[in-house]
Design an enzyme around this catalytic site. Structure first.
Site, PDB file in Angstrom:
ATOM      1  N   GLN A  62      50.455  36.827  36.394  1.00 29.51           N
ATOM      2  CA  GLN A  62      49.223  36.163  36.794  1.00 29.51           C
ATOM      3  C   GLN A  62      48.008  36.725  36.064  1.00 29.51           C
ATOM      4  OE1 GLN A  62      49.532  36.768  41.014  1.00 29.51           O
ATOM      5  NE2 GLN A  62      50.043  38.906  40.721  1.00 29.51           N
ATOM      6  N   GLU A 117      46.569  44.518  46.636  1.00 33.14           N
ATOM      7  CA  GLU A 117      45.271  45.188  46.541  1.00 33.14           C
ATOM      8  C   GLU A 117      45.199  46.417  47.438  1.00 33.14           C
ATOM      9  OE1 GLU A 117      41.827  43.367  48.945  1.00 33.14           O
ATOM     10  OE2 GLU A 117      43.067  41.646  48.430  1.00 33.14           O
ATOM     11  N   ASP A 137      55.127  44.390  46.459  1.00 33.63           N
ATOM     12  CA  ASP A 137      54.440  43.411  45.621  1.00 33.63           C
ATOM     13  C   ASP A 137      55.200  43.273  44.310  1.00 33.63           C
ATOM     14  OD1 ASP A 137      51.333  42.180  45.662  1.00 33.63           O
ATOM     15  OD2 ASP A 137      52.275  42.285  43.697  1.00 33.63           O
ATOM     16  N   ASP A 168      60.371  41.609  44.148  1.00 30.79           N
ATOM     17  CA  ASP A 168      60.246  40.371  44.885  1.00 30.79           C
ATOM     18  C   ASP A 168      60.545  40.657  46.355  1.00 30.79           C
ATOM     19  OD1 ASP A 168      60.321  37.285  45.077  1.00 30.79           O
ATOM     20  OD2 ASP A 168      62.230  37.922  45.933  1.00 30.79           O
ATOM     21  N   ALA A 169      59.658  40.247  47.269  1.00 32.97           N
ATOM     22  CA  ALA A 169      59.803  40.594  48.682  1.00 32.97           C
ATOM     23  C   ALA A 169      61.096  40.034  49.278  1.00 32.97           C
ATOM     24  CB  ALA A 169      58.601  40.090  49.472  1.00 32.97           C
ATOM     25  N   ASP A 186      51.288  38.760  53.356  1.00 35.73           N
ATOM     26  CA  ASP A 186      49.970  38.762  52.714  1.00 35.73           C
ATOM     27  C   ASP A 186      50.142  38.167  51.328  1.00 35.73           C
ATOM     28  OD1 ASP A 186      47.306  39.180  52.197  1.00 35.73           O
ATOM     29  OD2 ASP A 186      47.476  41.336  51.894  1.00 35.73           O
TER      30      ASP A 186
END
EC number: 2.5.1.79
Length: 338
Positions: A62, A117, A137, A168-169, A186
Site C-alpha cells: 500500500q 499504527e 499486521d 496475514d491475520a 482494526d
C-alpha cells in the site's frame, strides 16, 4: 497555473490524494496554499489545508503518507484514505478497544487484526489485567513507519507485553493453538478484492475467529461509516454477518471529526454484554492506567442508542458477507496537483 497531474485509485475505496494539491494564489500576499482532498461521493468532497507533506512512500502492499495539517495535526494516510489524526484518534481507539475489555470479566489476552499504527495496542496495554497483546499486521513497512513517526505510540511498541507479528491475520489465527479473551478487528473496510475482505466473511468468523475465543470471550471490529447517509455502505452488512455467528451482537457509534462522519463498531459475544454506565465507570477506575479522554459509562451507553433510520436498516438488513457476495463502497478517488 502548472501542468495538471492526475492519479486514479481503482480498488473500490473512496480515495484521497497524498500530496499537496490546489496551489492557489492569494490576492494579498501571493502565498501558495496546499490542500488535502478526499472524494466521499461523486458529488461530495472533504478537504482541509496542509502545512506540508512529511512523508510519502510505497510498501509492498500500500501507499503511505504522513501529512501535517492545519486543523487536525499529523494525519496518517494509507492508500489515499484517512486512517487517523493526532487531535482525535483517541475517540476511535478508545471506542474500539475499551468497551470490549470492560465487558470482559478479566481480560488477559488480546489479538489485534491489523492496527499497524499501534494505537489500538496502546489502549489495550493500559488495562492492568493484561498479560499479552498480539498485534498482527501484514505490512512490515507500515508498522516500521508508524513506530518511527507516531510518537504517541513509542511506549506501546516498546512494551514487553506486546507481541508484534507480521503476517496475514487469517493465516496467523489459523495456525495458533491458544484461546484468546478478546479479538479486535482494526482493519480497512471490506471491499471485494481488497486485502481485508476475507476477514469480514461469515466463514472466517465462524470457522477461524470464533474457535479461537474462550467461552466468555468478546469480538469487536470497526465497522465503517455510521452516518444517516453512509451506514448502508458496510456497517449494516458487517452487523448482519456477525449476527449469524454470535448470540449477542451490538452496534455503537461515535462522531470522529477528522473522518467527517459518525463511525461505527460492532461488538459480539455468546455471553450477555454489560452496558450499565455505573458498572463501566467502576471498571474504568479500577482497571485502566491513566484517564480516558472520551469514553465513560454514560457515553458508551448512549452510543448504543441508534437513530430510527439506522435501527430500521439493521433490522431489515439481509446481506451477509461471503467469499462470493461483496458489497461495494461507492467512489473512485482522483488526486490532482495543479
Amino acid at each position: 497555473m502548472g501542468e495538471l497531474d492526475q492519479v486514479l485509485f481503482n480498488n473500490g475505496f473512496s480515495k484521497v490524494h497524498c500530496e499537496p494539491i490546489n496551489q492557489k494564489e492569494n490576492n494579498d500576499d501571493q502565498k501558495e496554499e496546499s490542500w488535502f482532498e478526499e472524494e466521499i461521493d461523486s458529488d461530495l468532497k472533504w478537504s482541509f489545508a496542509l502545512n506540508r507533506v512529511l512523508y510519502r512512500g510505497t510498501s509492498e502492499y500500500q501507499e503511505i503518507a504522513l501529512l501535517d495539517t492545519k486543523r487536525f495535526g499529523k494525519v496518517l494516510v494509507i492508500d489515499g484514505k484517512m486512517q487517523s489524526a493526532k487531535v482525535d484518534e483517541f475517540i476511535y481507539h478508545e471506542y474500539l478497544i475499551h468497551p470490549a475489555l470492560l465487558c470482559h470479566p478479566n481480560p488477559k489476552t488480546v489479538f489485534i487484526m491489523g492496527g499497524g499504527e499501534g494505537s489500538a495496542a496502546r489502549e489495550a496495554l493500559r488495562h492492568e489485567s493484561m498479560d499479552k497483546v498480539v498485534m498482527c499486521d501484514i505490512d512490515q513497512e507500515v508498522v516500521d513507519f508508524c513506530k518511527k513517526h507516531l510518537t504517541a505510540n513509542h511506549e506501546a511498541f516498546r512494551n514487553m507485553k506486546l507481541n508484534l507479528v507480521i503476517n496475514d491475520a487469517k493465516a496467523e489465527l489459523e495456525k495458533r493453538d491458544e484461546k484468546l479473551d478478546i479479538i479486535v478487528g482494526d482493519l480497512a473496510d471490506p471491499v471485494e478484492g481488497g486485502p481485508c475482505y476475507q476477514l469480514y466473511t461469515k466463514s472466517f468468523y465462524e470457522n477461524i475467529l470464533k474457535p479461537k475465543l474462550n467461552d466468555n470471550s468478546i469480538f469487536v471490529t470497526q465497522a465503517g461509516p455510521a452516518g444517516v447517509f453512509t451506514h448502508k455502505e458496510v456497517l449494516s452488512s458487517i452487523y448482519n454477518t456477525i449476527k449469524q455467528v454470535f448470540k449477542y451482537v451490538l452496534v455503537y457509534t461515535a462522531h470522529v471529526p477528522s473522518f467527517a462522519d459518525t463511525w461505527g463498531w460492532v461488538i459480539a459475544s455468546d455471553q450477555p454484554l454489560c452496558i450499565e454506565a455505573a458498572k463501566l465507570d467502576k471498571k474504568i477506575a479500577e482497571r485502566i492506567d491513566g484517564e480516558l479522554l472520551y469514553l465513560n459509562g454514560a457515553s458508551f451507553v448512549s452510543s448504543t442508542i441508534l437513530n430510527k433510520t439506522i435501527t430500521k436498516t439493521l433490522k431489515n438488513e439481509t446481506h451477509v458477507y461471503t467469499e462470493e457476495n461483496a458489497r461495494f463502497i461507492h467512489g473512485q478517488g482522483v488526486a490532482y496537483r495543479i
